[in-house]
Design a protein around this motif. Structure first.
Motif, PDB file in Angstrom:
ATOM      1  N   ALA A 178       0.842  -1.213   0.000  1.00 25.64           N
ATOM      2  CA  ALA A 178       0.000   0.000   0.000  1.00 25.64           C
ATOM      3  C   ALA A 178       0.870   1.255   0.000  1.00 25.64           C
ATOM      4  CB  ALA A 178      -0.926  -0.011   1.215  1.00 25.64           C
ATOM      5  N   LEU A 179       1.961   1.208   0.761  1.00 24.33           N
ATOM      6  CA  LEU A 179       2.877   2.351   0.826  1.00 24.33           C
ATOM      7  C   LEU A 179       3.512   2.604  -0.546  1.00 24.33           C
ATOM      8  CD1 LEU A 179       4.470   4.495   2.471  1.00 24.33           C
ATOM      9  CD2 LEU A 179       6.138   2.702   2.995  1.00 24.33           C
ATOM     10  N   PHE A 180       3.931   1.537  -1.202  1.00 21.12           N
ATOM     11  CA  PHE A 180       4.543   1.693  -2.527  1.00 21.12           C
ATOM     12  C   PHE A 180       3.529   2.268  -3.522  1.00 21.12           C
ATOM     13  CE2 PHE A 180       5.914  -0.033  -6.721  1.00 21.12           C
ATOM     14  CZ  PHE A 180       7.091   0.698  -6.827  1.00 21.12           C
ATOM     15  N   SER A 188      15.036  -8.694   9.168  1.00 22.51           N
ATOM     16  CA  SER A 188      15.679  -9.003   7.874  1.00 22.51           C
ATOM     17  C   SER A 188      14.626  -9.222   6.802  1.00 22.51           C
ATOM     18  CB  SER A 188      16.536 -10.272   7.986  1.00 22.51           C
ATOM     19  OG  SER A 188      17.626 -10.032   8.821  1.00 22.51           O
ATOM     20  N   ARG A 189      13.598 -10.017   7.156  1.00 19.54           N
ATOM     21  CA  ARG A 189      12.507 -10.281   6.194  1.00 19.54           C
ATOM     22  C   ARG A 189      11.784  -8.979   5.829  1.00 19.54           C
ATOM     23  NH1 ARG A 189      13.634 -13.501   3.221  1.00 19.54           N
ATOM     24  NH2 ARG A 189      15.616 -12.864   4.039  1.00 19.54           N
ATOM     25  N   LEU A 218      10.699  -4.743   1.813  1.00 19.21           N
ATOM     26  CA  LEU A 218      10.680  -3.307   1.515  1.00 19.21           C
ATOM     27  C   LEU A 218      11.557  -3.015   0.288  1.00 19.21           C
ATOM     28  CD1 LEU A 218       9.718  -0.476   2.796  1.00 19.21           C
ATOM     29  CD2 LEU A 218      12.065  -0.335   3.602  1.00 19.21           C
ATOM     30  N   CYS A 219      12.775  -3.554   0.312  1.00 25.81           N
ATOM     31  CA  CYS A 219      13.724  -3.293  -0.796  1.00 25.81           C
ATOM     32  C   CYS A 219      13.237  -3.911  -2.101  1.00 25.81           C
ATOM     33  CB  CYS A 219      15.113  -3.823  -0.449  1.00 25.81           C
ATOM     34  SG  CYS A 219      15.894  -2.907   0.889  1.00 25.81           S
ATOM     35  N   PHE A 265      16.101   2.009  -6.124  1.00 19.99           N
ATOM     36  CA  PHE A 265      15.807   2.599  -4.818  1.00 19.99           C
ATOM     37  C   PHE A 265      16.719   1.985  -3.740  1.00 19.99           C
ATOM     38  CE2 PHE A 265      13.592   2.592  -0.740  1.00 19.99           C
ATOM     39  CZ  PHE A 265      13.203   3.917  -0.615  1.00 19.99           C
ATOM     40  N   THR A 266      16.865   0.652  -3.770  1.00 17.44           N
ATOM     41  CA  THR A 266      17.710  -0.045  -2.780  1.00 17.44           C
ATOM     42  C   THR A 266      19.149   0.448  -2.866  1.00 17.44           C
ATOM     43  OG1 THR A 266      16.279  -1.989  -2.903  1.00 17.44           O
ATOM     44  CG2 THR A 266      18.458  -2.335  -1.962  1.00 17.44           C
TER      45      THR A 266
END
Length: 681
Positions: A223-225, A324-325, A330-331, A338-339
């Motif tokens: 949703a954020l993306f 980590s997950r 996110l990345c 972006f990463t």
């Protein structure tokens, strides 16, 4: 009597058209009580009928006539009936007055979520809550929705938690996006809850609560993306210009449900493909100026997350794994450019790894925190091209070197190795890092490399252990520096515990034997400590022959040698370590021969030490020895069936006498003794 398929439409049709409210009420009551325990198909028929009724009669009558029937069954003894209620609340949501949806229906579902004992009912409640969230437009209900989400995420049932990620969270995220509060309220609230949890749990972190908050955050990433990509500077020109490349299958992490698929949130896969191309171009060529939604992620979300990660206890493998997950998702969602341009630089800035800057880097303590394993396993493993792998290898080599040269704790490096080592795809890469350590000019780095082998051996293929690990350990075991040789012992022990290949086991056994029998090692206190500690750890799980022929005789020798140790502190260290090892091995099956020749004599030597050093340990050892003696004695007195040895008969006589004496003490007269055995008529 007609069957349900005929009866349900008949009841509903009559209920729709009948002029008398009392009769209509009776008919709907019959509908909800028609089947004692409706199965999936029967509930579906009733729900379809209810929806048809609602469409026909309108919101006012649904509220006045159908909802009371649901309310009546909310605490019914049969879960199937309560399930019908939970499903009705969702199915009827579009046909209810909006104030009733966000008050009465929401309250009914909240009560069932809190009180219902049946998993399947609470699962249906969560799914219906998701539907309700899609229709609520009262901003005042945001807080109630947020608390319901957290409550459901803490549910003990996996199916309820699965439903919340599949339906409720995406629906709630869509509503908060509509309200414009996803970035301003929902995500910041979850982050502040996590921060508060870490402040309160400095000594003992509530890992379950952390999991709830973090799993909610993770479910909000799509949703954020979508918010970022839909509020980009290029959205006004997001039209097809030339050929649009199809979205790669692996571009996004697998969504928990279609509602968490970015394409579903955006509207279509085609539209997403266009936006993704423009997104990558903008990031690479035009930057982020004026892109408020993305600048919030870069300037507020990421720094806050990185700061939180620095406060996670590196020893908490669960937290390290979950963060980590989270970073991995996110990345992967925000993409490679972006990463590389936004995430990695922020981590690198904090970690500041450089040869010239060792003291400053370790001084700020960040290299010993969970930041290291979370960056290594959550960010640097996101992409798997050659340059990505090189970056990960270089990072781990730098951390290993820096921590070693500054004598810092190795926990962060261990955590990275454990997390990466759980996936066989990284075994070769980790061995490359370790070989760099094996041939390093500094003994401190070689020592660390030796210690790290132990972290990755479990789950590694025997072929890899044979070809890559054993030669490296053998190299280190003849290192000019004594500390490096000692550091190989735990890894050699773990090989004895995990490998079955005979030749390899023999090579390792010879190496351990040389540590124990070579005169140059005879008075090496730290080596003996490491050997005993390793024997205690691997002995119970190692091959029985290795334990019987190698571990027990050598432990006996070490215990015997410790009796003549003149340095009190060394004697105490070895005695305590032997006590741990013998305690661990006492759980194993040990034959009478070994019990007599090595195990008990070793325990007796240890008891001699403990008489002087630790009386409370001496008491435990005495009872362990007594137990062993009884086991041996019992074995010796057992004869073939049908005959009884003199010793056994003496034991029996003795037992009988003791029993009768006891009975004599317990009873004051023959009459009482007789009463004990007399049954009531």
């Amino acid at each position: 009597m007609p069957n349900c398929k005929e009866l349900i439409p008949l009841i509903l049709c009559t209920a729709c058209l009948h002029p008398e409210p009392k009769e209509r009420d009776q008919l709907l009551h019959i509908l909800f009580n028609l089947i004692k325990r409706p199965d999936d198909e029967q509930r579906q028929m009733i729900l379809t009928g209810c929806v048809a009724f609602a469409r026909h009669v309108g919101a006012t009558r649904v509220e006045a006539e159908l909802l009371p029937q649901c309310w009546e069954q909310i605490t019914h003894k049969y879960p199937e009936r309560r399930l019908l209620v939970a499903e009705s609340c969702g199915a009827l949501a579009p046909y209810l007055p909006k104030e009733i949806r966000s008050s009465l229906v929401l309250s009914m579902l909240q009560q069932m979520l809190t009180e219902d004992k049946a998993d399947m009912v609470r699962e249906a409640v969560v799914r219906s809550l998701g539907i309700i969230m899609g229709y609520i437009d009262d901003p005042d209900k945001y807080t109630q929705g947020f608390e319901l989400m957290l409550m459901a995420l803490g549910d003990p049932s996996e199916r309820v938690i699965s439903a919340i990620h599949q339906v409720f969270v995406p629906a709630f995220a869509a509503w908060t996006t509509e309200l414009g509060s996803l970035q301003s309220q929902l995500i910041p609230t979850l982050l502040s809850r996590i921060e508060k949890l870490l402040r309160e749990g400095e000594h003992r972190l509530d890992e379950h609560k952390l999991h709830i908050y973090l799993s909610a955050l993770q479910s909000l990433i799509p949703a954020l993306f979508a918010v970022v990509i839909q509020n980009a500077p290029f959205t006004n020109i997001a039209k097809l210009h030339g050929e649009v490349l199809p979205i790669e299958v692996t571009r996004f992490p697998r969504p928990a449900s279609p509602l968490q698929d970015v394409a579903t949130i955006i509207g279509s896969r085609e539209q997403l493909a266009v936006l993704l191309q423009l997104y990558d171009y903008q990031l690479e060529h035009e930057g982020t100026t004026g892109w408020e939604s993305l600048l919030w992620v870069v300037n507020q979300l990421l720094p806050q997350l990185i700061e939180i990660v620095g406060r996670i206890n590196v020893a908490s493998t669960t937290c390290v794994h979950e963060f980590s997950r989270f970073f991995w998702r996110l990345c992967r969602t925000f993409g490679k450019i972006f990463t590389n341009t936004k995430v990695k630089p922020q981590f690198q800035e904090i970690l500041r790894l450089s040869e010239e800057n060792i003291d400053a880097t370790v001084g700020n303590g960040i290299l010993t925190k969970a930041t290291v394993p979370i960056y290594a396993t959550g960010v640097l493993t996101c992409y798997n091209q050659e340059e990505d792998r090189k970056l990960l290898i270089g990072f781990l080599e730098d951390v290993m070197t820096t921590l070693s040269l500054s004598h810092a704790p190795l926990d962060s490096l261990k955590a990275s190795f454990v997390e990466l080592g759980a996936n066989p795809a990284y075994h070769e890469l980790l061995l490359t890092v370790l070989w760099y350590g094996v041939v390093h000019t500094s003994a401190l780095v070689r020592c660390t490399a030796a210690r790290m082998f132990e972290q990755i051996l479990r789950g590694m293929s025997e072929a890899l252990i044979d070809k890559r690990v054993a030669p490296a350990l053998v190299t280190l075991s003849s290192d000019p520096e004594f500390s490096v040789r000692i550091a190989t012992i735990p890894a050699f022990g773990t090989i004895m515990e995990t490998v079955t290949q005979k030749e390899l086991l023999e090579r390792v056994k010879m190496q351990l034997a040389s540590f124990l029998e070579d005169p140059q090692y005879q008075d090496q206190h730290s080596l003996q400590m490491e050997i005993i500690k390793t024997f205690g750890r691997v002995g119970p799980n190692a091959e029985p022959r290795f334990r019987d022929e190698f571990v027990l005789p050598h432990l006996h020798n070490l215990a015997l040698g410790n009796n003549t140790q003149t340095v009190e502190s060394k004697r105490q260290d070895i005695a305590m370590q032997l006590f741990e090892a013998y305690s661990a091995l006492s759980c194993c099956f040990i034959s009478e021969d070994l019990m007599v020749t090595h195990f008990m004599p070793g325990l007796r030597c240890l008891r001699t030490d403990m008489e002087h050093l630790s009386p409370e340990h001496e008491v435990i050892l005495s009872s362990m020895i007594k137990e062993c003696e009884q086991k041996v004695e019992n074995k010796m007195v057992q004869e073939p069936q049908g005959s009884m040895s003199i010793a056994a008969s003496l034991v029996s006589e003795d037992t009988k006498t003791k029993f009768l004496n006891k009975m004599g003490q317990l009873t004051t007269s023959g009459a009482m003794l007789a009463n004990v055995f007399q049954r009531k008529k």
